[in-house]
Each structure stands twice: as structure tokens, then as C-alpha cells.
Design a protein around this motif. Sequence first.
Motif, PDB file in Angstrom:
ATOM      1  N   PRO A  98       0.786  -1.133   0.035  1.00  0.00           N
ATOM      2  CA  PRO A  98       0.017  -0.057  -0.134  1.00  0.00           C
ATOM      3  C   PRO A  98       0.760   1.439   0.011  1.00  0.00           C
ATOM      4  N   GLY A  99       0.472   2.360  -0.822  1.00  0.00           N
ATOM      5  CA  GLY A  99       1.293   3.560  -0.651  1.00  0.00           C
ATOM      6  C   GLY A  99       0.847   4.355  -1.730  1.00  0.00           C
ATOM      7  N   PRO A 100       1.424   5.650  -1.840  1.00  0.00           N
ATOM      8  CA  PRO A 100       0.931   6.745  -2.695  1.00  0.00           C
ATOM      9  C   PRO A 100       1.504   6.580  -4.291  1.00  0.00           C
ATOM     10  N   LEU A 101       0.905   5.554  -5.072  1.00  0.00           N
ATOM     11  CA  LEU A 101       1.322   5.243  -6.325  1.00  0.00           C
ATOM     12  C   LEU A 101      -0.093   4.903  -7.009  1.00  0.00           C
ATOM     13  N   THR A 102      -0.340   5.413  -7.956  1.00  0.00           N
ATOM     14  CA  THR A 102      -1.750   5.050  -8.569  1.00  0.00           C
ATOM     15  C   THR A 102      -1.380   4.565  -9.986  1.00  0.00           C
ATOM     16  N   LEU A 103      -1.739   3.542 -10.250  1.00  0.00           N
ATOM     17  CA  LEU A 103      -1.467   2.804 -11.693  1.00  0.00           C
ATOM     18  C   LEU A 103      -2.627   2.697 -12.590  1.00  0.00           C
ATOM     19  N   VAL A 104      -2.498   3.360 -13.891  1.00  0.00           N
ATOM     20  CA  VAL A 104      -3.562   3.269 -14.819  1.00  0.00           C
ATOM     21  C   VAL A 104      -3.235   2.298 -15.758  1.00  0.00           C
ATOM     22  N   LEU A 105      -4.396   1.379 -15.839  1.00  0.00           N
ATOM     23  CA  LEU A 105      -4.462   0.085 -16.670  1.00  0.00           C
ATOM     24  C   LEU A 105      -5.877  -0.151 -17.208  1.00  0.00           C
ATOM     25  N   PRO A 106      -5.895  -0.888 -18.373  1.00  0.00           N
ATOM     26  CA  PRO A 106      -7.096  -1.035 -18.889  1.00  0.00           C
ATOM     27  C   PRO A 106      -8.267  -1.479 -17.778  1.00  0.00           C
ATOM     28  N   ARG A 107      -9.630  -0.820 -17.761  1.00  0.00           N
ATOM     29  CA  ARG A 107     -10.593  -0.981 -16.929  1.00  0.00           C
ATOM     30  C   ARG A 107     -11.192  -2.325 -16.881  1.00  0.00           C
ATOM     31  N   SER A 108     -11.608  -2.957 -16.003  1.00  0.00           N
ATOM     32  CA  SER A 108     -12.394  -4.185 -16.064  1.00  0.00           C
ATOM     33  C   SER A 108     -13.967  -3.916 -16.319  1.00  0.00           C
ATOM     34  N   ALA A 109     -14.688  -4.526 -16.316  1.00  0.00           N
ATOM     35  CA  ALA A 109     -16.266  -4.436 -16.218  1.00  0.00           C
ATOM     36  C   ALA A 109     -16.808  -4.398 -14.958  1.00  0.00           C
ATOM     37  N   LEU A 110     -16.141  -4.507 -14.026  1.00  0.00           N
ATOM     38  CA  LEU A 110     -16.454  -4.211 -12.592  1.00  0.00           C
ATOM     39  C   LEU A 110     -16.662  -2.694 -12.379  1.00  0.00           C
ATOM     40  N   ILE A 111     -15.946  -1.930 -13.069  1.00  0.00           N
ATOM     41  CA  ILE A 111     -15.752  -0.626 -12.971  1.00  0.00           C
ATOM     42  C   ILE A 111     -16.727   0.114 -14.058  1.00  0.00           C
ATOM     43  N   PRO A 112     -17.895   0.883 -13.583  1.00  0.00           N
ATOM     44  CA  PRO A 112     -18.443   1.612 -14.671  1.00  0.00           C
ATOM     45  C   PRO A 112     -17.959   2.621 -15.107  1.00  0.00           C
ATOM     46  N   GLU A 113     -18.339   3.198 -16.431  1.00  0.00           N
ATOM     47  CA  GLU A 113     -17.731   4.167 -17.281  1.00  0.00           C
ATOM     48  C   GLU A 113     -17.760   5.449 -16.514  1.00  0.00           C
ATOM     49  N   ILE A 114     -18.477   5.908 -15.736  1.00  0.00           N
ATOM     50  CA  ILE A 114     -18.944   7.012 -15.166  1.00  0.00           C
ATOM     51  C   ILE A 114     -17.445   7.452 -14.178  1.00  0.00           C
ATOM     52  N   VAL A 115     -16.802   6.282 -13.632  1.00  0.00           N
ATOM     53  CA  VAL A 115     -15.630   6.466 -12.863  1.00  0.00           C
ATOM     54  C   VAL A 115     -14.365   6.916 -13.664  1.00  0.00           C
ATOM     55  N   THR A 116     -14.532   6.524 -14.943  1.00  0.00           N
ATOM     56  CA  THR A 116     -13.254   6.652 -15.654  1.00  0.00           C
ATOM     57  C   THR A 116     -13.451   7.738 -16.696  1.00  0.00           C
ATOM     58  N   ALA A 117     -14.616   8.385 -16.481  1.00  0.00           N
ATOM     59  CA  ALA A 117     -14.841   9.403 -17.355  1.00  0.00           C
ATOM     60  C   ALA A 117     -14.938   9.059 -18.845  1.00  0.00           C
ATOM     61  N   GLY A 118     -15.425   7.778 -19.149  1.00  0.00           N
ATOM     62  CA  GLY A 118     -15.700   7.113 -20.305  1.00  0.00           C
ATOM     63  C   GLY A 118     -14.131   6.700 -20.757  1.00  0.00           C
ATOM     64  N   LEU A 119     -13.219   6.613 -20.020  1.00  0.00           N
ATOM     65  CA  LEU A 119     -11.938   6.179 -20.864  1.00  0.00           C
ATOM     66  C   LEU A 119     -12.083   4.555 -20.345  1.00  0.00           C
ATOM     67  N   PRO A 120     -11.169   4.037 -21.613  1.00  0.00           N
ATOM     68  CA  PRO A 120     -10.897   2.637 -21.351  1.00  0.00           C
ATOM     69  C   PRO A 120     -10.064   2.235 -20.297  1.00  0.00           C
ATOM     70  N   THR A 121      -9.457   2.941 -19.508  1.00  0.00           N
ATOM     71  CA  THR A 121      -8.539   2.773 -18.620  1.00  0.00           C
ATOM     72  C   THR A 121      -8.878   3.304 -17.221  1.00  0.00           C
ATOM     73  N   VAL A 122      -8.439   2.826 -16.100  1.00  0.00           N
ATOM     74  CA  VAL A 122      -8.775   3.108 -14.684  1.00  0.00           C
ATOM     75  C   VAL A 122      -7.454   3.326 -13.969  1.00  0.00           C
ATOM     76  N   GLY A 123      -7.763   4.270 -12.999  1.00  0.00           N
ATOM     77  CA  GLY A 123      -6.572   4.418 -11.916  1.00  0.00           C
ATOM     78  C   GLY A 123      -6.748   3.641 -10.779  1.00  0.00           C
ATOM     79  N   VAL A 124      -5.825   2.806 -10.225  1.00  0.00           N
ATOM     80  CA  VAL A 124      -6.067   2.295  -9.141  1.00  0.00           C
ATOM     81  C   VAL A 124      -4.916   2.321  -8.173  1.00  0.00           C
ATOM     82  N   ARG A 125      -5.228   2.413  -6.737  1.00  0.00           N
ATOM     83  CA  ARG A 125      -4.074   2.259  -5.864  1.00  0.00           C
ATOM     84  C   ARG A 125      -4.691   1.476  -4.653  1.00  0.00           C
ATOM     85  N   ILE A 126      -3.772   1.125  -3.702  1.00  0.00           N
ATOM     86  CA  ILE A 126      -4.139   0.538  -2.365  1.00  0.00           C
ATOM     87  C   ILE A 126      -3.699   1.775  -1.292  1.00  0.00           C
ATOM     88  N   PRO A 127      -4.182   2.334  -0.676  1.00  0.00           N
ATOM     89  CA  PRO A 127      -3.993   3.552   0.304  1.00  0.00           C
ATOM     90  C   PRO A 127      -3.279   2.967   1.553  1.00  0.00           C
TER      91      PRO A 127
END
Length: 340
Positions: A98-127
Motif C-alpha cells: 500500500p502507498g502513494p502510487l496510482t497505476l493506470v491500466l485497462p478498466r475491467s467490467a466491474l468499474i462503470p464508465e462514469i468512474v473513468t470519465a468514459g476512458l477505457p483505463t482506470v487508475g487504481v491504488r491501495i492506500p
Amino acid sequence: MSRATRILSIATDNPDEHLLEEAAAILRRGGLVAFATETVYGLGADATNPEAVARIFEAKGRPASNPLIVHASDLPMARACVAAWPPEAETLAQRYWPGPLTLVLPRSALIPEIVTAGLPTVGVRIPHPEVARRLIARTGRPIAAPSANRSMGVSPTLAEHVRDDLDGRIDLILDSGQTTIGLESTVVDLTTRQPRILRPGPYTVTELEHVLANIHVREAVEANPGGAPRSPGLLPVHYAPRTRAVRVESPQDLADFPWPERAALIVLGRHELPPLPASIQRFDLPAPGIAARGLYLTLHRCDRMGLDLIVVLPPPEQQEWHAIRDRIRRATKPLRPEPR
Ligand code: TXA
Ligand code: MG
């Protein structure tokens, strides 16, 4: 929502399970809970619930084009949010989460489009903080959480900053004191052939390259006033205090400075200064870690003092100051217009 937002104090070590459950229940019902991460306070909602996520955008006044970071409690949850997990992701996650690094990767179907502003990618991190991870684990879902401030404003490092900005607009603030790092996470895009830093943060390009064993990492582009930003957090104006704020280039600019009656000077790094009027409130943030922890705190404090002007003396050009220089460029205007 218009009632005053409830604030619950929660211990950072061994947080009270009943308080965590109260907050998790709000999140599961689609409500908004602000909580501390190690960087800044986040405004959390169930990332798998589009209506809940819509409330984040509404409460912050955030443009729908700016994607949110999804927070996970552990590696399996983080991996469920993404559709690919390249070796660089594994290496960086093992080293920095866990830490202050966000990884941008292809989004899975679990994450709705509104989260990623329509992008096919999602930023994830473990705080890092236990409160944050236990809250997410109890909710049982990934949590979308931008910084818990009105859009374009200064990120909150104390619960009272969140209240000042969002009181009556969110359901709950979990107060676990001041955030330890104070500056937002490094955002790294792993969907391009070469990893690319989209937002500089606590981890520098040299550190990431070292961990990735000589894979070349591209630096964040400078604020680009003309073109579309690759990452909306890179907008040229962002993180700005309400008070007029300018940056000077060097201590010489402070000699014969036209100080207004009520002004503050924020000094980043160590400098020899010319004599200043006695009325100036001076804040010194001499080293990068102290500056990260104190920059937003100081900007919030200055905003509360009802000043006419904040003057910032930026730090030296060294890499460990890179993220702070980046935020200062977005939070202040140059004293003299810069050549393009
Ligand atoms: O430290 C942090 O990252 C804090 C805490 C709460 O985790 N969060 C934070 O979120 O700073 P926010 O929303 O204020 O900034 C998120 C940044 C924005 O610059 C956004 O554009 C970028 O991350 N971002 C998120 N998802 C992205 C994506 N799929 N592609 C490119 N950039 C993305
Ligand atoms: Mg933000």
C-alpha cells in the motif's frame, strides 16, 4: 443534502469496528464518506455503483471529463478493477503498495464508465492507512475517491479542510488527523509501451526506473495550455487557493516588492532573503518532505487569514522537489508572464 455533515473521530491504530461499520454501511447504501489516505483526504463512494459515483461529481462540482482513482483494500480487489496486469504492474505493486502510487491500466467490467470519465483505463491504488484499508475491506467493494475538496481547489490534509469545502454536501467525514504525506499520489500510466508519469508525486521518475530495472519512464508533460490534457489533473490551473497567489522566480524578486497590507510569503527550500516588511506572514518549508506535508496546510491557513496576497518562492530545480514545483505552478500565477 443540506444538513451539517457528521464528523466522526477515529483512531489511526486499531480503529473502532463500530465506527468503521457505520461508515461502510453508508458507502454500501450509495452515500459519500470522506476519509484520510496517506496523501490527502479522499471523498469515497462505492466505485461499482454509478449513482453513488455521480454524487461525487455533484458534491465536488467536478467536470464529468475528469476520471476518479479507485481505491482497493488488497491486491485481489485491485486486480478485479483492471482487465490486464502486466509485469510492470506486479513489480510496482509489490514494491509500493500500500502507498502513494496510482497505476493506470485497462478498466475491467466491474468499474462503470462514469468512474473513468468514459476512458477505457482506470487508475487504481491501495492506500496505506489502516483506517482506509479496513473501511474499504468492510464495504467489500472498491472505493472511488478523488481528493475531498471542491473541484480546482486545494486538496484537504485535515478533516476540517473537508468540512470547510463540503459541509452539507456529503454524508460523513472520518477524522483521523493530519495526512502523513500531504501531496497526492504519483500517477503512472502502464497502458503505453513506455510507462509514463501522468502526475508527479511522492515517487520520482528515478525511483520508479530503478525499481523497474532500467525500463525507461517518461516524465509528466508540463502544463499544456493549448492541447487537451492527457490527464485532467494536469490542467494548468488546479489546486489553487481562494486568495490571489503569485510565484516569484528568485529571492531578488522580493527586494522592493510591492507588498499589499496583508500578505504571506511561503518559502520552499533554503534561500537568502532580502529584508522583508514586518507585516509579512512568513512560512518556511525548507525540505521536500516537510514541504509536501505543509504546502496545502499552509495554503488553507493563508486562505483563512483573509490576506490580499500569497507570494510563493519556489524550491530549487532538483528532482525531489519536482512534485511540489508542479503543484506550485498550478496553484499560483507567475509574477511576470512566462515566455511560451
Ligand atoms: O493521492 C491521491 O491520488 C488522492 C487520494 C485521495 O487517493 N486522490 C486524488 O484524486 O488526488 P483526484 O481525483 O484529485 O486526482 C486523480 C488524478 C487526476 O489527475 C486524474 O485525471 C487522474 O488521477 N486519473 C484518474 N484516472 C485516470 C485515468 N484512467 N487515466 C488518466 N488519468 C487518470
Ligand atoms: Mg484533486
